[in-house]
Design a protein around this motif. Structure first.
Motif, PDB file in Angstrom:
ATOM      1  N   ARG A   1      45.996  44.410  41.713  1.00 37.04           N
ATOM      2  CA  ARG A   1      46.887  44.068  40.604  1.00 37.04           C
ATOM      3  C   ARG A   1      46.276  44.449  39.264  1.00 37.04           C
ATOM      4  O   ARG A   1      46.962  44.950  38.370  1.00 37.04           O
ATOM      5  N   LEU A   2      44.963  44.220  39.116  1.00 35.11           N
ATOM      6  CA  LEU A   2      44.288  44.534  37.856  1.00 35.11           C
ATOM      7  C   LEU A   2      44.339  46.025  37.554  1.00 35.11           C
ATOM      8  O   LEU A   2      44.630  46.435  36.430  1.00 35.11           O
ATOM      9  N   VAL A   3      44.053  46.847  38.573  1.00 38.16           N
ATOM     10  CA  VAL A   3      44.056  48.304  38.378  1.00 38.16           C
ATOM     11  C   VAL A   3      45.455  48.806  38.024  1.00 38.16           C
ATOM     12  O   VAL A   3      45.639  49.588  37.083  1.00 38.16           O
ATOM     13  N   LEU A   4      46.457  48.315  38.768  1.00 35.78           N
ATOM     14  CA  LEU A   4      47.818  48.774  38.523  1.00 35.78           C
ATOM     15  C   LEU A   4      48.343  48.284  37.172  1.00 35.78           C
ATOM     16  O   LEU A   4      49.006  49.034  36.441  1.00 35.78           O
ATOM     17  N   VAL A   5      48.049  47.015  36.845  1.00 36.25           N
ATOM     18  CA  VAL A   5      48.493  46.482  35.565  1.00 36.25           C
ATOM     19  C   VAL A   5      47.823  47.217  34.411  1.00 36.25           C
ATOM     20  O   VAL A   5      48.454  47.534  33.397  1.00 36.25           O
TER      21      VAL A   5
END
Length: 342
Positions: A10-14
């Motif tokens: 989620r962190l990478v995509l966000v």
């Protein structure tokens, strides 16, 4: 372990989506801002350029009108004599009454005679008029037959009753041999000049401001403006000159004055300077960018709101995507771990 893995996904995509939205929004806004200013510049040059042509036509008409007086044989013959000639007054009155734009007409003869339209009295002698700064140079310049100046009424009358700024056309009266017989001055309301460049509040220019920059650096205004605004205009005029902006295709760049157009930019708008023919004065038109900036602010707020909505939608999609990847792996791990225990 799987919770950390899902959080990292989620962190990478966000982070990727955030950077993409911020970068694309910034580039889009800056492009819109640049294009809007460029469009404002082109429309302003096109509008003021056409109005400047109208101004030149008006000034040319006044110059031709002055020739009706300066080339009149009755006037020229009268100026050769020091005695007053009553035949000149009807000529001046006829010219003045033919147009409401002409406020007054003055004539000084080298022989000593002075004449004016009926609404003017108390003219100074020609010897005093010649002491006006620049007048002697003008009279001695054989290549310059006329000039436009800002009227200083103290130079014309002993007891001036109206000290408002006026525009003055000064024309040499010469015989066929080029000998100067006298000087003709034709007075015009300066507001008439301003009116060519002013625009209403319901136009794209939003009540633009018009000034006259005199040869001595004085800035005359078409209306009362705050001192802060005058200081800002003066500061912009003091900046180094830029190259002429590109002329719109509709405007003939070879027309008189177009090649001498100068441009200045401020944080709040655009300044265009047009020289007046046979004059050291310039018309200064200030085009406010407030309307354009208001539209850009509205666009910015809409874009920020849309970006927030897009971010929330992507956050939900990323959470669903992360769950669709992590949950099966978690179930597979639990099943393998259970099988190994058995």
């Amino acid at each position: 372990m799987f919770r950390s893995f899902g959080r990292n996904i989620r962190l990478v995509l966000v982070l990727f989506i955030t950077v993409y939205i911020a970068a694309s929004s910034f580039i889009l806004y800056r492009t819109m801002e640049h294009r809007s200013l460029d469009m404002l510049r082109q429309l302003s040059v096109q509008y003021t350029g056409q109005q400047h042509k109208n101004t030149l036509l008006f000034m040319n008409w006044l110059e031709e009108t002055s020739k009706l007086i300066s080339n009149n044989q009755v006037v020229q013959n009268a100026l050769k004599k020091p005695a007053y000639d009553g035949a000149i007054s009807p000529i001046l009155e006829g010219i003045r009454s033919s147009s409401s734009d002409i406020l007054g007409i003055y004539i000084w003869g080298e022989a000593g005679g002075t004449y004016s339209s009926s609404n003017v009295s108390g003219l100074l002698p020609f010897t005093e008029i010649k002491k006006v700064p620049g007048m002697e140079q003008f009279l001695d310049n054989r290549e310059q037959a006329l000039r436009w100046t800002v009227l200083n009424r103290e130079h014309l009358m002993n007891a001036p009753s109206d000290l408002r700024d006026r525009l003055l056309l000064e024309v040499k009266i010469q015989n066929t041999e080029g000998q100067i017989l006298g000087l003709l001055s034709l007075e015009v309301e300066i507001d008439k000049l301003y009116s060519f460049y002013l625009s209403g509040k319901n136009t794209i220019y939003g009540e633009n401001e018009v000034y006259l920059l005199t040869s001595n650096g004085k800035l005359l205004s078409a209306a009362d403006v705050p001192m802060k605004r005058l200081q800002k205009i003066r500061a912009a005029l003091a900046t180094p000159e830029k190259d002429n902006p590109a002329m719109p295709e509709e405007q003939d760049s070879s027309s008189s004055g177009a090649m001498d157009l100068l441009e200045r930019e401020t944080a709040d708008g655009l300044i265009l300077l047009y020289p007046l023919p046979e004059s050291d004065e310039r018309i200064v038109t200030y085009i406010s960018a407030d309307g354009m900036n208001a539209e850009l602010r509205t666009f910015k707020y809409l874009m920020i709101g849309l970006n927030i909505v897009v971010f929330i939608v992507f956050w939900l999609l990323i959470s669903m995507l992360s769950g669709s990847i992590v949950n099966p792996l978690k179930q597979l791990y639990l099943k393998i771990n259970s099988t190994m225990k058995d």
